[in-house]
Motif scaffolding. Structure first.
Motif, PDB file in Angstrom:
ATOM      1  N   TRP A  13      -1.987  -7.103   4.720  1.00 36.02           N
ATOM      2  CA  TRP A  13      -1.061  -6.000   4.501  1.00 36.02           C
ATOM      3  C   TRP A  13      -0.701  -5.256   5.780  1.00 36.02           C
ATOM      4  CZ3 TRP A  13       1.606  -6.498   0.373  1.00 36.02           C
ATOM      5  CH2 TRP A  13       1.049  -7.082  -0.753  1.00 36.02           C
ATOM      6  N   GLY A  18       2.640  -7.116   4.806  1.00 34.18           N
ATOM      7  CA  GLY A  18       2.996  -5.700   4.747  1.00 34.18           C
ATOM      8  C   GLY A  18       4.327  -5.403   5.385  1.00 34.18           C
ATOM      9  N   SER A  80      -1.996  -0.522   4.176  1.00 32.79           N
ATOM     10  CA  SER A  80      -0.928  -1.063   5.015  1.00 32.79           C
ATOM     11  C   SER A  80      -0.222   0.007   5.837  1.00 32.79           C
ATOM     12  CB  SER A  80       0.100  -1.783   4.137  1.00 32.79           C
ATOM     13  OG  SER A  80       1.200  -2.212   4.903  1.00 32.79           O
TER      14      SER A  80
END
Length: 282
Positions: A13, A18, A80
């Motif tokens: 992420w 992300g 993230s």
């Protein structure tokens, strides 16, 4: 950002995955926003509630919750950094002053004890490396009688996108990686209601209820657009990047062909199925 124990998910992420979600937040919201109304109805957010949005991503649910709690506050928590940057930009653009975003691992992040009235999550709770630890941490952050409303994914065979992925996987050597419900983190890790009740009960929640919910998911303007979007989605990109180019081309063609029956005026719509999970901190 504090301690991270869910290192595999943090890597994904904060990397390509992300970044792709942050850059295409509107498209991912088009996939998942059909579930917003049942999630927020179940959360029953009051005007002065303190709300925790777990795995908030780019913050659509956080922003909606902030409007429901104009005299309260919403905290979005996510691993993230790129998604949180976009969440802050979008909230600022809407002029929302009662929402903030924090980077952290829900399993270990030092959430304030008794600091929230309600916790929500839209399809993020399936990715905990240690779900009991994560839900226990969330429980401690809720006031007594605080409540949760979470969404997890039902089994892939209950989601029409599962058949689309199946068509793609059949073009790969050995039919692709082994599927099924993993014991650890993954989209289907909380696909079994019995497992949901077991995990939340072990984390100290009571009154655990799971209700099946369905919603249309818009994957693209037309077949070509939806296939290109899904082909660039992190897990698919990783999967097809590991095979020879002709094999990847056949898999992508199969993906597009499987999407074609779902093309309608206004977009490619597939039925999504999830579990709406509610529970209470005793």
């Amino acid at each position: 950002m504090g301690a991270i124990v869910n290192t595999h998910q943090a890597e994904a992420w904060n990397g390509y995955e992300g970044g792709h979600w942050a850059d295409h937040h509107d498209r991912y919201d088009a996939v998942n926003s059909g579930f917003n109304d049942p999630l927020l109805r179940a959360a029953a957010i009051g005007p002065a509630d303190r709300v925790l949005d777990v795995g908030c991503g780019t913050g659509q649910v956080s922003r909606l919750a902030a409007r429901l709690a104009p005299h309260g506050h919403v905290t979005g928590l996510d691993l993230s950094a790129p998604m949180l940057r976009r969440a802050r930009e979008l909230a600022a653009g809407k002029g929302l002053a009662n929402v903030s975003f924090v980077q952290g691992d829900a399993q270990v992040h030092p959430l304030p004890a008794d600091g929230f009235d309600v916790a929500v999550s839209r399809f993020a709770v399936m990715f905990f490396a240690d779900p009991v630890a994560a839900f226990a941490n969330i429980r401690r952050a809720l006031r007594p009688d605080g409540r949760v409303a979470f969404l997890s994914l039902q089994a892939m065979e209950r989601n029409e996108v599962g058949a689309v992925f199946g068509a793609m996987l059949r073009q790969l050597p050995g039919g692709g990686p082994a599927g099924g419900r993993a014991a650890g983190a993954g989209p289907e890790s909380l696909a079994d209601p019995a497992r949901i009740h077991e995990v939340l009960g072990a984390a100290g929640f009571t009154d655990v209820v799971t209700v099946g919910v369905e919603a249309p998911q818009v994957w693209g303007r037309d077949t070509a657009d939806a296939a290109a979007f899904l082909g660039a989605w992190g897990p698919v990109r990783h999967l097809l990047g590991g095979v020879a180019e002709p094999v990847a081309a056949r898999a992508h063609a199969a993906l597009a062909e499987a999407l074609r029956p779902f093309e309608r005026p206004g977009g490619v719509r597939l039925r999504g199925a999830g579990w709406l999970i509610t529970a209470t901190r005793p």
